[in-house]
Design a protein around this motif. Structure first.
Motif, PDB file in Angstrom:
ATOM      1  N   ASN A 278     -28.447  15.599 -25.619  1.00 61.18           N
ATOM      2  CA  ASN A 278     -27.530  15.603 -24.286  1.00 61.18           C
ATOM      3  C   ASN A 278     -26.391  16.089 -24.949  1.00 61.18           C
ATOM      4  OD1 ASN A 278     -25.644  13.195 -25.008  1.00 61.18           O
ATOM      5  ND2 ASN A 278     -27.734  12.580 -25.644  1.00 61.18           N
ATOM      6  N   VAL A 303     -29.997  23.491 -16.029  1.00 61.41           N
ATOM      7  CA  VAL A 303     -30.645  23.286 -17.456  1.00 61.41           C
ATOM      8  C   VAL A 303     -31.995  23.662 -17.528  1.00 61.41           C
ATOM      9  CG1 VAL A 303     -31.222  21.349 -19.052  1.00 61.41           C
ATOM     10  CG2 VAL A 303     -28.914  21.215 -18.098  1.00 61.41           C
ATOM     11  N   LEU A 307     -33.553  25.939 -20.341  1.00 57.50           N
ATOM     12  CA  LEU A 307     -34.779  25.768 -21.183  1.00 57.50           C
ATOM     13  C   LEU A 307     -35.755  26.663 -21.230  1.00 57.50           C
ATOM     14  CD1 LEU A 307     -34.844  21.811 -20.648  1.00 57.50           C
ATOM     15  CD2 LEU A 307     -33.972  22.840 -22.633  1.00 57.50           C
ATOM     16  N   ARG A 317     -37.481  19.311 -19.381  1.00 57.74           N
ATOM     17  CA  ARG A 317     -36.487  18.657 -19.177  1.00 57.74           C
ATOM     18  C   ARG A 317     -36.331  17.274 -19.117  1.00 57.74           C
ATOM     19  NH1 ARG A 317     -31.795  19.283 -15.564  1.00 57.74           N
ATOM     20  NH2 ARG A 317     -30.435  17.780 -16.382  1.00 57.74           N
ATOM     21  N   GLU A 383     -29.352  25.782 -29.658  1.00 55.88           N
ATOM     22  CA  GLU A 383     -28.612  24.838 -28.963  1.00 55.88           C
ATOM     23  C   GLU A 383     -27.544  25.532 -28.515  1.00 55.88           C
ATOM     24  OE1 GLU A 383     -28.178  20.977 -27.476  1.00 55.88           O
ATOM     25  OE2 GLU A 383     -29.707  21.634 -28.662  1.00 55.88           O
ATOM     26  N   LEU A 386     -28.218  27.715 -25.537  1.00 60.34           N
ATOM     27  CA  LEU A 386     -28.634  26.734 -24.459  1.00 60.34           C
ATOM     28  C   LEU A 386     -27.149  26.210 -23.405  1.00 60.34           C
ATOM     29  CD1 LEU A 386     -30.384  24.934 -22.741  1.00 60.34           C
ATOM     30  CD2 LEU A 386     -29.816  23.116 -24.338  1.00 60.34           C
ATOM     31  N   TRP A 387     -26.266  26.006 -24.524  1.00 64.83           N
ATOM     32  CA  TRP A 387     -24.841  25.815 -23.945  1.00 64.83           C
ATOM     33  C   TRP A 387     -24.048  26.948 -23.470  1.00 64.83           C
ATOM     34  CZ3 TRP A 387     -22.789  21.223 -22.516  1.00 64.83           C
ATOM     35  CH2 TRP A 387     -23.646  20.234 -22.687  1.00 64.83           C
ATOM     36  N   VAL A 390     -25.333  26.992 -19.726  1.00 65.16           N
ATOM     37  CA  VAL A 390     -24.814  26.037 -19.209  1.00 65.16           C
ATOM     38  C   VAL A 390     -23.447  26.369 -18.777  1.00 65.16           C
ATOM     39  CG1 VAL A 390     -23.816  23.655 -19.227  1.00 65.16           C
ATOM     40  CG2 VAL A 390     -26.501  24.191 -20.201  1.00 65.16           C
ATOM     41  N   THR A 500     -30.550  17.002 -21.710  1.00 69.45           N
ATOM     42  CA  THR A 500     -31.179  18.547 -21.764  1.00 69.45           C
ATOM     43  C   THR A 500     -32.553  18.441 -21.852  1.00 69.45           C
ATOM     44  OG1 THR A 500     -30.320  18.727 -23.782  1.00 69.45           O
ATOM     45  CG2 THR A 500     -29.140  19.568 -22.299  1.00 69.45           C
ATOM     46  N   TYR A 501     -32.835  17.863 -23.174  1.00 68.83           N
ATOM     47  CA  TYR A 501     -34.426  18.039 -23.616  1.00 68.83           C
ATOM     48  C   TYR A 501     -34.684  16.569 -24.499  1.00 68.83           C
ATOM     49  CZ  TYR A 501     -32.797  20.206 -27.718  1.00 68.83           C
ATOM     50  OH  TYR A 501     -32.105  20.791 -28.854  1.00 68.83           O
TER      51      TYR A 501
END
Length: 534
Positions: A278, A303, A307, A317, A383, A386-387, A390, A500-501
């Motif tokens: 998270n 998210v 993912l 998720r 990671e 991923l952000w 976001v 997130t996951y």
């Protein structure tokens, strides 16, 4: 970096083991992982790479099965006093550590004292046993542990490798010596740690006290384990495909499909219990002091789309404060974080962020809606990607998300000084008491290494504190379930994190390795029952 009753065991372990009917004694299993521990003693600090290694050479006081039930191990039995303040452990009398020291009640005392000692700098094990007062030695094989306050999760955390029992003789050495060559009573012993290369473990020939969750008794089948560090995911997977290693940990998501298609490979994939991966919001300063802004950020982050893009649909998720593998997890709070840009816009308007500047970011009183996420050096590239996604979707809502990359030391200092808006993290543990550790006001103050505080949201609510403490005062599972449901409901409604996951263990196994399993408490690798055919 660590349960009882109604654990979603089937969900947690998609594939529990890789079986073969004729175990072979002897041989070397080569295991490759991405991250090297900073210390092999899991009492010190406490990160997942430590517990993966520790599970091979340490035994625990109690065991946990796949349904979350607590069973015997080094302790044959125990009683809990009616007030929950005394745990009387009756110990096995046939156990020896690999340095020749006999396992007795003094070992229980030495280990709990070691975890609780501030000089150990134990942010995980020490954080789990803040209630610990002392250990009284009744006789060689009876130890009474005294707690300051009731702690219904005590047996659960004792089952974790983070609280594994080490030789009291070894613990008397310096911290650095014990980090380098810790001593346990487990099926393997640490022989040599070659930094940035590998750890060598060899079989403990005297081992004959495996937990009831094990598939056999007596010494391990393997003669030796070589625990290698291969940071690059593609190199790690290529080494597995070539048969140069027998097992790899942290199987890259982009390699899952290739692994499934390869007849020489098998997979073990299991979710870990605790708080999922998270971004936690620092609510001690603006803009996340306002719950409307916190929810708006969550609702403006796509998210699920990120993912699917970054992890090829292999990571589900996570939406609630507990992972599905955690005892007393409720699925009711998963949808509360769904992507909803219209809701995000409405909330930001209500919070007064109604204007936009020339770059499209929202403003209030001439100040841009800017949030900073701290990115340490050990943050995986995936990671970061991923952000970045976001960042793209929250920008549409008017947030300026700044990803501030720095060394791990700098990131730790920033965290200790509360100098961040979002902190990326997770907390793997086999008990819903994780909610107390990450949200109770008691954990706002620094503990362990470098001023680290477990409650990174800065959430302080007396009602929540009282609620979460009440869960520790009862051994009744139904009462605990109801309390933890209310706790999940409260923190989910506060939007303290962008989940997130779920954290997971993902092993790729070459055809030469058999009997590789995951231990039930934290879903980490367990090689005691493993053997090789090569």
């Amino acid at each position: 970096m660590f349960a009882v009753l109604a654990l979603a065991g089937c969900e947690r372990q998609q594939q529990a083991s890789v079986h073969s009917d004729q175990p072979v004694h002897g041989g070397t299993l080569v295991y490759a992982t991405d991250r090297e521990p900073t210390c092999l003693d899991p009492h010190v600090a406490g990160d997942m790479p430590q517990v993966f290694v520790a599970q091979q050479y340490l035994d625990s006081l109690v065991s946990m099965d796949s349904q979350g039930q607590i069973g015997p191990w080094l302790a044959k039995s125990w009683e809990v006093s009616p007030d929950g303040l005394r745990y009387t452990f009756h110990l096995r009398n046939d156990v020896k550590f690999t340095d020749g020291t006999a396992f007795k009640a003094d070992a229980v005392k030495a280990n709990l004292d070691h975890m609780a000692n501030p000089k150990t700098q134990s942010s995980t094990a020490g954080g789990y046993i803040r209630q610990y007062r002392s250990t009284e030695i009744i006789d060689d094989y009876t130890a009474v542990v005294h707690l300051k306050t009731p702690y219904a999760a005590f047996l659960e955390v004792l089952a974790q490798g983070f609280l594994g029992i080490q030789s009291p003789t070894a613990l008397a050495r310096s911290r650095d010596q014990n980090c380098e060559s810790p001593v346990g009573s487990g099926p393997f012993k640490v022989v040599k740690w070659q930094r940035q290369s590998q750890i060598e473990l060899v079989r403990n020939p005297d081992y004959n006290w495996a937990p009831p969750t094990a598939k056999h008794q007596g010494p391990a089948y393997l003669e030796r384990v070589i625990w290698k560090f291969i940071q690059e995911p593609s190199v790690r997977f290529a080494s597995l495909q070539a048969g140069e290693v027998d097992v790899i940990e942290t199987l890259p998501p982009e390699s899952h499909e290739a692994a499934r298609r390869n007849p020489d490979l098998k997979l073990i994939i299991a979710q870990r219990p605790g708080n999922p991966t998270n971004g936690t919001f620092n609510m001690r300063r603006e803009p996340f002091a306002d719950v409307r802004v916190r929810e708006a950020f969550v609702r403006s982050a796509d998210v699920e789309g990120a993912l699917k893009s970054v992890y090829f649909g292999e990571f589900p998720r996570a939406g609630g404060p507990l992972s599905v593998a955690t005892p007393f997890y409720s699925p009711e709070f998963e949808r509360i974080q769904d992507y909803d840009p219209a809701r995000a816009a409405q909330l930001l308007d209500q919070a007064g962020w109604t204007q936009r500047d020339s770059e499209g970011y929202r403003t209030k009183d001439g100040k841009r809606l800017r949030v900073v996420v701290v990115i340490g050096a050990r943050t995986p590239p995936s990671e970061l990607t991923l952000w970045e996604q976001v960042q793209a979707t929250t920008r549409q809502a008017g947030f300026e998300l700044v990803m501030d990359q720095m060394s791990d030391a700098q990131a730790t200092a920033r965290q200790a000084a509360w100098d961040y808006d979002i902190r990326i993290g997770y907390w793997n543990t086999n008990t819903p008491d994780v909610l107390r550790i990450i949200y109770s006001s008691a954990f706002i103050q620094p503990a362990g290494v470098g001023g680290y505080h477990q409650n990174t949201a800065g959430y302080a609510d007396p009602g929540f504190d009282a609620l979460i403490e009440s869960a520790l005062a009862t051994q009744d599972p139904e009462q605990r379930r109801q309390i933890y449901y209310q706790a999940q409901k409260q923190v989910a409604a506060e939007y303290l994190q962008l989940a997130t996951y779920p954290q997971s263990t993902r092993l790729g196994i070459y055809k030469t390795a058999h009997g590789v399993r995951l231990e039930p408490s934290l879903a980490v690798t367990y090689l005691y029952d493993a053997w090789v055919s090569k």
